[in-house]
Structures are given as structure tokens and as C-alpha cells.
Scaffold this active site. Structure first.
Site, PDB file in Angstrom:
ATOM      1  N   MET A  21       8.805  24.974   0.712  1.00  0.00           N
ATOM      2  CA  MET A  21       7.823  23.897   0.193  1.00  0.00           C
ATOM      3  C   MET A  21       8.888  23.162  -0.714  1.00  0.00           C
ATOM      4  O   MET A  21       8.503  22.358  -0.945  1.00  0.00           O
ATOM      5  CB  MET A  21       6.748  24.633  -0.594  1.00  0.00           C
ATOM      6  CG  MET A  21       5.958  23.907  -1.712  1.00  0.00           C
ATOM      7  SD  MET A  21       4.700  24.334  -2.914  1.00  0.00           S
ATOM      8  CE  MET A  21       3.524  25.635  -1.351  1.00  0.00           C
TER       9      MET A  21
ATOM     10  N   TYR B 108      11.855  31.432   6.482  1.00  0.00           N
ATOM     11  CA  TYR B 108      10.625  31.895   6.787  1.00  0.00           C
ATOM     12  C   TYR B 108       9.763  31.931   8.224  1.00  0.00           C
ATOM     13  O   TYR B 108      10.675  31.154   8.318  1.00  0.00           O
ATOM     14  CB  TYR B 108       9.229  31.760   6.147  1.00  0.00           C
ATOM     15  CG  TYR B 108       9.713  31.372   4.389  1.00  0.00           C
ATOM     16  CD1 TYR B 108       9.034  32.720   3.649  1.00  0.00           C
ATOM     17  CD2 TYR B 108       9.653  29.762   3.418  1.00  0.00           C
ATOM     18  CE1 TYR B 108       8.787  32.530   2.062  1.00  0.00           C
ATOM     19  CE2 TYR B 108       8.822  30.318   2.404  1.00  0.00           C
ATOM     20  CZ  TYR B 108       9.399  31.020   1.605  1.00  0.00           C
ATOM     21  OH  TYR B 108       8.930  30.911   0.247  1.00  0.00           O
TER      22      TYR B 108
ATOM     23  N   LYS C 245       0.852  -1.386   0.187  1.00  0.00           N
ATOM     24  CA  LYS C 245      -0.215   0.064   0.131  1.00  0.00           C
ATOM     25  C   LYS C 245       0.995   0.783   0.395  1.00  0.00           C
ATOM     26  O   LYS C 245       1.825   1.250   0.171  1.00  0.00           O
ATOM     27  CB  LYS C 245      -1.191   0.466   0.714  1.00  0.00           C
ATOM     28  CG  LYS C 245      -0.400   0.397   2.555  1.00  0.00           C
ATOM     29  CD  LYS C 245      -1.030  -0.524   3.512  1.00  0.00           C
ATOM     30  CE  LYS C 245      -0.336   0.154   4.987  1.00  0.00           C
ATOM     31  NZ  LYS C 245      -1.274  -1.144   6.383  1.00  0.00           N
TER      32      LYS C 245
ATOM     33  N   ARG D  90     -10.280  -0.067  14.824  1.00  0.00           N
ATOM     34  CA  ARG D  90     -10.541   0.868  13.592  1.00  0.00           C
ATOM     35  C   ARG D  90     -11.218  -0.275  12.862  1.00  0.00           C
ATOM     36  O   ARG D  90     -12.604   0.374  11.990  1.00  0.00           O
ATOM     37  CB  ARG D  90      -9.075   0.658  13.086  1.00  0.00           C
ATOM     38  CG  ARG D  90      -8.756   1.137  12.371  1.00  0.00           C
ATOM     39  CD  ARG D  90      -6.927   1.901  12.186  1.00  0.00           C
ATOM     40  NE  ARG D  90      -7.302   0.116  11.264  1.00  0.00           N
ATOM     41  CZ  ARG D  90      -5.012   0.109  10.865  1.00  0.00           C
ATOM     42  NH1 ARG D  90      -4.684   0.600  11.274  1.00  0.00           N
ATOM     43  NH2 ARG D  90      -4.867  -0.995  10.276  1.00  0.00           N
TER      44      ARG D  90
HETATM   45  C1  LIG Z   1      -0.627  -1.643   7.130  1.00  0.00           C
HETATM   46  C2  LIG Z   1      -0.990  -2.709   6.973  1.00  0.00           C
HETATM   47  C3  LIG Z   1       0.506  -4.776   7.532  1.00  0.00           C
HETATM   48  C4  LIG Z   1       1.289  -3.931   7.024  1.00  0.00           C
HETATM   49  O1  LIG Z   1       1.760  -3.558   8.906  1.00  0.00           O
HETATM   50  P1  LIG Z   1       3.558  -3.437   9.286  1.00  0.00           P
HETATM   51  O2  LIG Z   1       3.706  -3.408  10.110  1.00  0.00           O
HETATM   52  O3  LIG Z   1       3.873  -2.796   8.148  1.00  0.00           O
HETATM   53  O4  LIG Z   1       4.205  -4.605   8.572  1.00  0.00           O
HETATM   54  C5  LIG Z   1      -0.419  -5.852   8.008  1.00  0.00           C
HETATM   55  N1  LIG Z   1      -2.190  -5.684   8.191  1.00  0.00           N
HETATM   56  C6  LIG Z   1      -2.653  -4.344   8.277  1.00  0.00           C
HETATM   57  C7  LIG Z   1      -4.008  -4.368   8.035  1.00  0.00           C
HETATM   58  C8  LIG Z   1      -2.111  -2.565   8.039  1.00  0.00           C
HETATM   59  O5  LIG Z   1      -2.741  -2.288   7.422  1.00  0.00           O
END
Ligand SMILES: *Cc1c(COP(=O)(O)O)cnc(C)c1O
Length: 369
Positions: A313, A264, A38, A136
């Protein structure tokens, strides 16, 4: 390696292979490997990383959102892809592109079944997510009977896996909580499996779970950060190799007098005569303002140069008063020896955040295996 002469993110596929093999060596022989790619493979390049992992025979890939999976399918990736956090608006696309949704609530289950039935699907693979304490996403254990009754009512979907997510697998002070999550997930999964006439895969562990809770590895694990070179502990970090090197260059050097200010809002004021260097990387590239005001730093000719004043930026200014360097010299923001986790921690954040933030404006350079 040629020296950087602009801002670049090098992606080292040799390091990725090393990390994959290292994590695999920690798994039970029959445990499958899901690689989490991801967020552009944690800020690197999801297509390059997924293709490489496919060559290494990874069992599964996961993304957070449907469009991330579409990007991989468009690039020709054929490995199964779990979409961790889909929305009903994406369900048609998910089916068209052979992506596999995480189903995390009754609303999502009902909507997905409706779409799958409309598309005349049979046994479309889905993954059922349970909430065991992270609060979550996920069903609770009392939802099992409803899910099973829906599964008995339709032939459009089939459960490929049951999973949950650990809240604190990296935290040694939370072992009781994590052990409770493992036990709770196993009992929900056993109950669920006893009500089906087939056996979905079970998975629970992220990278730190794999390392710290081998008994939680089950049928599959989901590793993200470890593949990218960070293990959430000094012992693991020593075994892993960061895959991304963020490099830049000195654009201009200034000599400033005592009491002159830099950047800045005049946020840095020189206490004596000093030398500063301006680097072409800023908050639009992912070096956010938390790294300013001497919390963050870069390396020039092996020496540490603090980021002074506010991050702009497109630029940062660093203090090079004690460093022998010239315009055009290479700047290391992080690499295999100057770890992203160190600059993240000194700035009050974590490796995950600094690496995933590197924006698409930064040119990616692939270093092959
Ligand atoms: C991002 C994620 C992972 C990966 O976790 P890491 O700590 O990066 O290995 C695994 N499972 C879910 C549901 C996630 O959202």
C-alpha cells in the site's frame, strides 16, 4: 532542481506551455482550443493547470464531472467549462456555477430543460453530444428532430456546440472507421444546423485526432493527453514534454541471501545474494499492483531498478544489486526522460492510466514557467 527527499510529483509549467504551443501549431488558424482538465488535469493539479492555460488564452476547458468544474470555479477560473458527463442531480449546481453541460440523451435533455426553466434561465449554454460509433454517450442521428422540437419549445437553453468523440484516433489500423465517424458527425451536424437559425461550434478531435485527422479539426478541438506530454505515437512523444515528474527516495537498503524472499506473500525469491531498496510509494499513491513482479521499474542514479514482489500500500521494493547507491538517494519513477508511457507499457497499461492514478497523498510541487 533540488533532489527529492520524499515522494513528490513535480508539475512543470514550462512543459505545459511548450505542449500547448505545439498542439496549437497543428491547428487550422481559426480552430479553437478546448483543454481537457478532468481527473485533476490527468493526475497533476487541475487548478494550477487550468490557471496556467487561462493565461495562455485557452478558449475552453472541459471536466468530466460537475464537482471538478466547481473546484475550478471556486479557484477563480472564469473560462467557459464544459462538463462532459453530468448527472441530473448536478444540474442546479451546474447552472449556479456557470458550468456548461454535455447533453447526451433525451432523458438528460428533458431534465436539463426542466431545471433551466425552474431557474428562469434564458439561452443557457449547452453542448449536444452525438454517438458516432464509440457507443459510450450521445444521441443518435434520428434524435435530431426531437432535440430541435424541444429547442423550439423553450427559450431556456441555447446550443453552444455539437460534438462527438472518436473511438480509435490513435490507431492507424482503424482509419476507415475514424473517417466514417468524421463523415457521419459532419452530416448529423449539417442536418442539425440547417434546422436552427444560428450556428453552434462543431468539435470532434481529441489529441490523436488533431494529429492524425486534421480535416476533423472543425471549429474546436479537445486536447487532454497531449497537453500532459504524451501523443500516443513515438513521433509525437518526441515533440511533447511530460509535465509531471514523479520522484521519491531510498528509505532503506537490505542485503539478502539466496532464497530469501521480499514482500507480502513472498512473491519475489532471490536467486543469489542481492541488494534491495525500499521506496516510500505504493498502491495508495497510484503505483498499482500491475507494476509489481518486475513488470515496472524505477531509476536510481541513472540505472533501471525493477520493482520486485508485490506492490504494498505504501511501499515498493526494487532490486539495486547492480546499482551504486545509498539510503537517501533520489529515485525517479517517471520524468521527462524516463517516460511514464514506457513503464506503463511494460506493465500492460497506458500513459493515461499511470498519470491519472497518482493519488492526492503525493505532494505536488509546481515548477513555474
Ligand atoms: C478525455 C476526453 C478527451 C481528451 O482526450 P485525449 O486523448 O486525452 O486528448 C476529449 N474528449 C472527450 C469527450 C473526452 O472524454
Amino acid at each position: 532542481m533540488p533532489k527529492a527527499n520524499e515522494t513528490v510529483l513535480e508539475i512543470d509549467l514550462g512543459a505545459l506551455t511548450h505542449n500547448f504551443n505545439y498542439i496549437k501549431s497543428k491547428l487550422q488558424p481559426n480552430t479553437k482550443f478546448l483543454a481537457v482538465v478532468k481527473a485533476f488535469a490527468y493526475g497533476s493539479d487541475s487548478i494550477v493547470v487550468a490557471k496556467h492555460l487561462e493565461k495562455l488564452n485557452v478558449d475552453y476547458l472541459a471536466v468530466a464531472y460537475a464537482k471538478e468544474g466547481v473546484l475550478l470555479r471556486d479557484a477563480g477560473i472564469t473560462t467557459p467549462i464544459l462538463v462532459l458527463h453530468p448527472q441530473p442531480i448536478n444540474f442546479k449546481t451546474i447552472i449556479e456555477r456557470c458550468l456548461e453541460p454535455s447533453i447526451y440523451s433525451i432523458r438528460i435533455l428533458d431534465e436539463f430543460i426542466r431545471t433551466a426553466e425552474n431557474q428562469s434561465q434564458k439561452d443557457y449554454p449547452i453542448h449536444i453530444k452525438f454517438n458516432t460509433g464509440l457507443n459510450r454517450l450521445g444521441f443518435c442521428k434520428n434524435d435530431v428532430d426531437y432535440i430541435v422540437s424541444e429547442l423550439n419549445r423553450t427559450t431556456s437553453i441555447k446550443v453552444k456546440s455539437l460534438f462527438s468523440h472518436l473511438a480509435a484516433s490513435e490507431d492507424k489500423n482503424e482509419t476507415d472507421f475514424t473517417n466514417h465517424q468524421i463523415t457521419l458527425f459532419k452530416s448529423i451536424a449539417e442536418d442539425f444546423k440547417s434546422k436552427l437559425n444560428y450556428s453552434p461550434l462543431l468539435h470532434l478531435c481529441n489529441t490523436s485526432g488533431i494529429i492524425n485527422y486534421p480535416k476533423g479539426q472543425l471549429d474546436m478541438v479537445r486536447s487532454g493527453i497531449g497537453l500532459y506530454g504524451f501523443g500516443n505515437s513515438a513521433t509525437e512523444d518526441a515533440q511533447l514534454r511530460p509535465i509531471a515528474n514523479l520522484k521519491s527516495v531510498i528509505s532503506q537498503i537490505h542485503k539478502i541471501e539466496k532464497d530469501e524472499t521480499v514482500g507480502y506473500n513472498r512473491a519475489y525469491k532471490a536467486k543469489s545474494v542481492q541488494t534491495t531498496a525500499t521506496i516510500p510509494i505504493g498502491h495508495a499513491d497510484g503505483i498499482t499492483r500491475v507494476y509489481g513482479k518486475e513488470k515496472g521499474f524505477v531509476f536510481i542514479n541513472g540505472k533501471k531498478a525493477p520493482i520486485i514482489g508485490n506492490v504494498c500500500m505504501d511501499m515498493i521494493m526494487v532490486n539495486i544489486s547492480d546499482i551504486d547507491c545509498k539510503e537517501g538517494d533520489e529515485v525517479i519513477i517517471f520524468d521527462g526522460s524516463h517516460k511514464a508511457s514506457n513503464v506503463a507499457e511494460s506493465s500492460g497499461t497506458i500513459s493515461y492510466e499511470i498519470i491519472t492514478a497518482i493519488s492526492q497523498r503525493v505532494k505536488r510541487i509546481i515548477i513555474s514557467d
